[in-house]
Each structure stands twice: as C-alpha cells, then as structure tokens.
Design a protein around this motif. Structure first.
Motif, PDB file in Angstrom:
ATOM      1  N   LYS A  70     -26.386  44.224  44.109  1.00  0.00           N
ATOM      2  CA  LYS A  70     -27.636  44.648  43.488  1.00  0.00           C
ATOM      3  C   LYS A  70     -28.844  44.059  44.201  1.00  0.00           C
ATOM      4  CE  LYS A  70     -25.534  46.937  40.198  1.00  0.00           C
ATOM      5  NZ  LYS A  70     -25.623  48.422  40.127  1.00  0.00           N
ATOM      6  N   GLN A  71     -30.006  44.575  43.816  1.00  0.00           N
ATOM      7  CA  GLN A  71     -31.290  44.101  44.341  1.00  0.00           C
ATOM      8  C   GLN A  71     -32.164  43.715  43.161  1.00  0.00           C
ATOM      9  OE1 GLN A  71     -33.532  47.110  46.363  1.00  0.00           O
ATOM     10  NE2 GLN A  71     -35.328  45.820  46.656  1.00  0.00           N
ATOM     11  N   LEU A  72     -32.633  42.478  43.143  1.00  0.00           N
ATOM     12  CA  LEU A  72     -33.472  41.998  42.055  1.00  0.00           C
ATOM     13  C   LEU A  72     -34.892  42.523  42.229  1.00  0.00           C
ATOM     14  CD1 LEU A  72     -33.449  40.130  39.548  1.00  0.00           C
ATOM     15  CD2 LEU A  72     -34.272  38.307  41.039  1.00  0.00           C
ATOM     16  N   VAL A  73     -35.395  43.264  41.209  1.00  0.00           N
ATOM     17  CA  VAL A  73     -36.721  43.869  41.318  1.00  0.00           C
ATOM     18  C   VAL A  73     -37.681  43.385  40.237  1.00  0.00           C
ATOM     19  CG1 VAL A  73     -35.842  45.926  42.468  1.00  0.00           C
ATOM     20  CG2 VAL A  73     -36.051  45.903  39.969  1.00  0.00           C
ATOM     21  N   GLY A  74     -37.219  42.508  39.355  1.00  0.00           N
ATOM     22  CA  GLY A  74     -38.116  42.010  38.319  1.00  0.00           C
ATOM     23  C   GLY A  74     -37.401  41.129  37.335  1.00  0.00           C
ATOM     24  N   ALA A  75     -38.196  40.457  36.513  1.00  0.00           N
ATOM     25  CA  ALA A  75     -37.675  39.638  35.426  1.00  0.00           C
ATOM     26  C   ALA A  75     -38.316  40.091  34.124  1.00  0.00           C
ATOM     27  CB  ALA A  75     -37.958  38.161  35.680  1.00  0.00           C
ATOM     28  N   PHE A  76     -37.520  40.072  33.060  1.00  0.00           N
ATOM     29  CA  PHE A  76     -37.981  40.421  31.715  1.00  0.00           C
ATOM     30  C   PHE A  76     -37.767  39.193  30.848  1.00  0.00           C
ATOM     31  CE2 PHE A  76     -37.367  41.970  27.402  1.00  0.00           C
ATOM     32  CZ  PHE A  76     -38.263  43.022  27.264  1.00  0.00           C
ATOM     33  N   VAL A  77     -38.831  38.706  30.227  1.00  0.00           N
ATOM     34  CA  VAL A  77     -38.758  37.498  29.407  1.00  0.00           C
ATOM     35  C   VAL A  77     -38.846  37.906  27.941  1.00  0.00           C
ATOM     36  CG1 VAL A  77     -39.917  35.335  28.820  1.00  0.00           C
ATOM     37  CG2 VAL A  77     -39.750  36.052  31.210  1.00  0.00           C
ATOM     38  N   SER A  78     -37.782  37.642  27.183  1.00  0.00           N
ATOM     39  CA  SER A  78     -37.762  38.059  25.776  1.00  0.00           C
ATOM     40  C   SER A  78     -38.740  37.263  24.928  1.00  0.00           C
ATOM     41  CB  SER A  78     -36.351  37.948  25.203  1.00  0.00           C
ATOM     42  OG  SER A  78     -35.949  36.587  25.093  1.00  0.00           O
ATOM     43  N   HIS A  79     -38.951  35.993  25.277  1.00  0.00           N
ATOM     44  CA  HIS A  79     -39.931  35.147  24.599  1.00  0.00           C
ATOM     45  C   HIS A  79     -40.108  33.876  25.422  1.00  0.00           C
ATOM     46  CE1 HIS A  79     -36.121  33.571  23.108  1.00  0.00           C
ATOM     47  NE2 HIS A  79     -36.736  32.492  22.669  1.00  0.00           N
ATOM     48  N   CYS A  80     -41.006  33.005  24.990  1.00  0.00           N
ATOM     49  CA  CYS A  80     -41.467  31.922  25.851  1.00  0.00           C
ATOM     50  C   CYS A  80     -40.632  30.649  25.827  1.00  0.00           C
ATOM     51  CB  CYS A  80     -42.905  31.554  25.476  1.00  0.00           C
ATOM     52  SG  CYS A  80     -43.089  30.849  23.808  1.00  0.00           S
ATOM     53  N   HIS A  81     -39.672  30.503  24.929  1.00  0.00           N
ATOM     54  CA  HIS A  81     -38.968  29.234  24.804  1.00  0.00           C
ATOM     55  C   HIS A  81     -38.271  28.871  26.112  1.00  0.00           C
ATOM     56  CE1 HIS A  81     -38.845  29.651  20.134  1.00  0.00           C
ATOM     57  NE2 HIS A  81     -40.020  29.282  20.587  1.00  0.00           N
ATOM     58  N   LYS A  82     -38.300  27.586  26.421  1.00  0.00           N
ATOM     59  CA  LYS A  82     -37.900  27.152  27.757  1.00  0.00           C
ATOM     60  C   LYS A  82     -36.422  27.374  28.055  1.00  0.00           C
ATOM     61  CE  LYS A  82     -41.673  23.972  28.690  1.00  0.00           C
ATOM     62  NZ  LYS A  82     -42.105  22.594  29.047  1.00  0.00           N
ATOM     63  N   ASP A  83     -35.583  27.442  27.026  1.00  0.00           N
ATOM     64  CA  ASP A  83     -34.175  27.732  27.308  1.00  0.00           C
ATOM     65  C   ASP A  83     -33.982  29.167  27.785  1.00  0.00           C
ATOM     66  OD1 ASP A  83     -34.823  28.295  24.493  1.00  0.00           O
ATOM     67  OD2 ASP A  83     -32.713  28.882  24.288  1.00  0.00           O
ATOM     68  N   HIS A  84     -35.043  29.988  27.718  1.00  0.00           N
ATOM     69  CA  HIS A  84     -34.991  31.359  28.238  1.00  0.00           C
ATOM     70  C   HIS A  84     -35.864  31.554  29.473  1.00  0.00           C
ATOM     71  CE1 HIS A  84     -32.869  33.248  24.731  1.00  0.00           C
ATOM     72  NE2 HIS A  84     -33.287  32.114  24.184  1.00  0.00           N
ATOM     73  N   THR A  85     -36.629  30.536  29.849  1.00  0.00           N
ATOM     74  CA  THR A  85     -37.603  30.716  30.933  1.00  0.00           C
ATOM     75  C   THR A  85     -37.588  29.616  31.987  1.00  0.00           C
ATOM     76  OG1 THR A  85     -39.329  29.539  29.698  1.00  0.00           O
ATOM     77  CG2 THR A  85     -39.196  31.923  29.376  1.00  0.00           C
ATOM     78  N   ASN A  86     -36.744  28.584  31.816  1.00  0.00           N
ATOM     79  CA  ASN A  86     -36.880  27.416  32.706  1.00  0.00           C
ATOM     80  C   ASN A  86     -36.483  27.694  34.159  1.00  0.00           C
ATOM     81  OD1 ASN A  86     -33.979  27.085  32.778  1.00  0.00           O
ATOM     82  ND2 ASN A  86     -34.092  25.917  30.873  1.00  0.00           N
ATOM     83  N   GLY A  87     -35.904  28.861  34.427  1.00  0.00           N
ATOM     84  CA  GLY A  87     -35.587  29.212  35.810  1.00  0.00           C
ATOM     85  C   GLY A  87     -36.673  29.984  36.534  1.00  0.00           C
ATOM     86  N   LEU A  88     -37.757  30.297  35.832  1.00  0.00           N
ATOM     87  CA  LEU A  88     -38.778  31.145  36.453  1.00  0.00           C
ATOM     88  C   LEU A  88     -39.387  30.550  37.726  1.00  0.00           C
ATOM     89  CD1 LEU A  88     -40.731  32.717  33.449  1.00  0.00           C
ATOM     90  CD2 LEU A  88     -39.513  33.943  35.259  1.00  0.00           C
TER      91      LEU A  88
END
Length: 219
Positions: free
Chosen positions: A50-68
């Motif tokens: 696959k080719q990564l073309v974007g990220a979708f963040v469901s909400h801001c909590h760091k356990d869902h965003t700390n890899g950004l």
C-alpha cells in the motif's frame, strides 16, 4: 454496500487498534489513529503493498495520536481531524502542525478514488468523529463492541454521547462492520446491528437514563 480494505493493528499498552483503510483494489490507504509503534504501521503498509496518503484522527487523546510527529517526519501527508477537535485541543495542533486538515460533519475524504465520510460523534471529546468507509465504521473511542467512550474526561459530555449513539450512529445500516478504537470486547469487529442489540448503551429510551448510567461512579 461497498466493501473497503481494512487492516487492523493492535498496538501499545492500552490495547489500541490502529487501522489502515482504503478502497478495495487501490494501493492508497489512510492510517486511522497513528500511535505507539509507527515502525509497525509502516511495515504493515509495505507488507500489504500500500501507499500511505493520509492520517485520520478520531480524537485528540494521546493514546490515539502519539505517533503523529514520527509519522509526519517521514511522510508528507495530511492529517484529517474534526474542526471542533482542532479548536479544542492545543496538543493536537502541536502534534500535527501544518499537516492538519480540519473537516466538518459529513465531509468526504477521498482515498483511492472513493469517498469516505467523517461522522461527527461528540461525547468522548467535542470533536470525536468516526470514519464511514463503505460497509465499515471505524469508531475510535465513540463506540466499542460492548461499551462506549468515557464522558467524564475533559471535554466529555454524556448528553452529546447519547445523541451520537441514538441519532448519528442509528442511521448507519445494521450490516456495517464496527471497528472500535480499543480491544475491549469479546471480538475485535462485529456488525453494527448486533452491537446495537447487545451493547447496554443502546438500551436507554431517553437521555436522562443514559446519563445516569454512563456517569455512575466508576469502580
């Protein structure tokens, strides 16, 4: 309903699910909630061709965003987040920076020639949203197989959660597959119709009874 490509990855110490989501037959994918182990996410993208073309963040909590930050250091891709969440979370704005692409309720996100829809489902946070991709709903911390997101954290609102479950998600067809943000159920994915029949948070006839149950003291 159209069947998309969905790859579920269980990562991190909080039983998080991270997803690769795209159109069936297309190499393009979004990563939903990039966190904990960016190298594992990248390996999955390569393994699947696959080719990564974007990220979708469901909400801001760091356990869902700390890899950004790590993800964006190596991939020049947009980060889609609900407008209300972008306004609410300074941390999210700092993590994603100029890559942020705020979206509104019902906005379409194009991936591999297909339109995926962002459903605004506040309650866990003001800007929580789900990704509706064909016959699949990636729900973040709005909805789990047997539960729903907490409403007692900063920005949480049980009345909003009730409306998100009883109005927004009620309109999503029964045969839609629910892909939650954590591995908190007996199964990692289930049809939404079955979830609505068995999940106790769909059993309340009015907002007052829902709020009383959702906000009862945690043991």
């Amino acid at each position: 309903m159209e069947k998309p490509y969905v790859r579920q990855l269980k990562l991190g110490p909080m039983d998080n699910f991270v997803y690769l989501v795209g159109a069936e037959g297309s190499p393009e994918v979004l990563v939903v909630d990039p966190a904990w182990d960016v190298a594992a996410i990248e390996r999955a993208v390569v393994e699947e061709g696959k080719q990564l073309v974007g990220a979708f963040v469901s909400h801001c909590h760091k356990d869902h965003t700390n890899g950004l930050p790590e993800l964006l250091a190596r991939h020049d891709v947009p980060v889609y987040a609900q407008r209300e969440e972008v306004a609410f979370s300074e941390d999210l704005r700092a993590l994603a920076g100029d890559a942020l692409r705020p979206v509104g309720a019902g906005d379409a996100i194009q991936v591999g020639g297909r339109s995926f829809q962002a459903l605004h489902t506040p309650g866990h946070t003001p800007g929580s949203h789900c990704l509706l991709a064909g016959d699949s709903l990636v729900s973040g911390d709005t909805l789990f197989i047997n539960g729903c997101g907490r409403c007692d954290l900063r920005g949480g609102n049980p009345e909003d959660m009730y409306r998100s479950l009883s109005q927004v998600l009620l309109k999503v067809p029964d045969q839609t597959r629910l892909w939650p943000g954590h591995d908190y159920g007996q199964v990692p994915v289930a049809e939404l119709g079955e979830v609505r029949r068995t999940n106790p948070y769909f059993a309340f006839p009015d907002v007052a009874s829902f709020v009383q149950f959702r906000m009862r003291p945690r043991r």
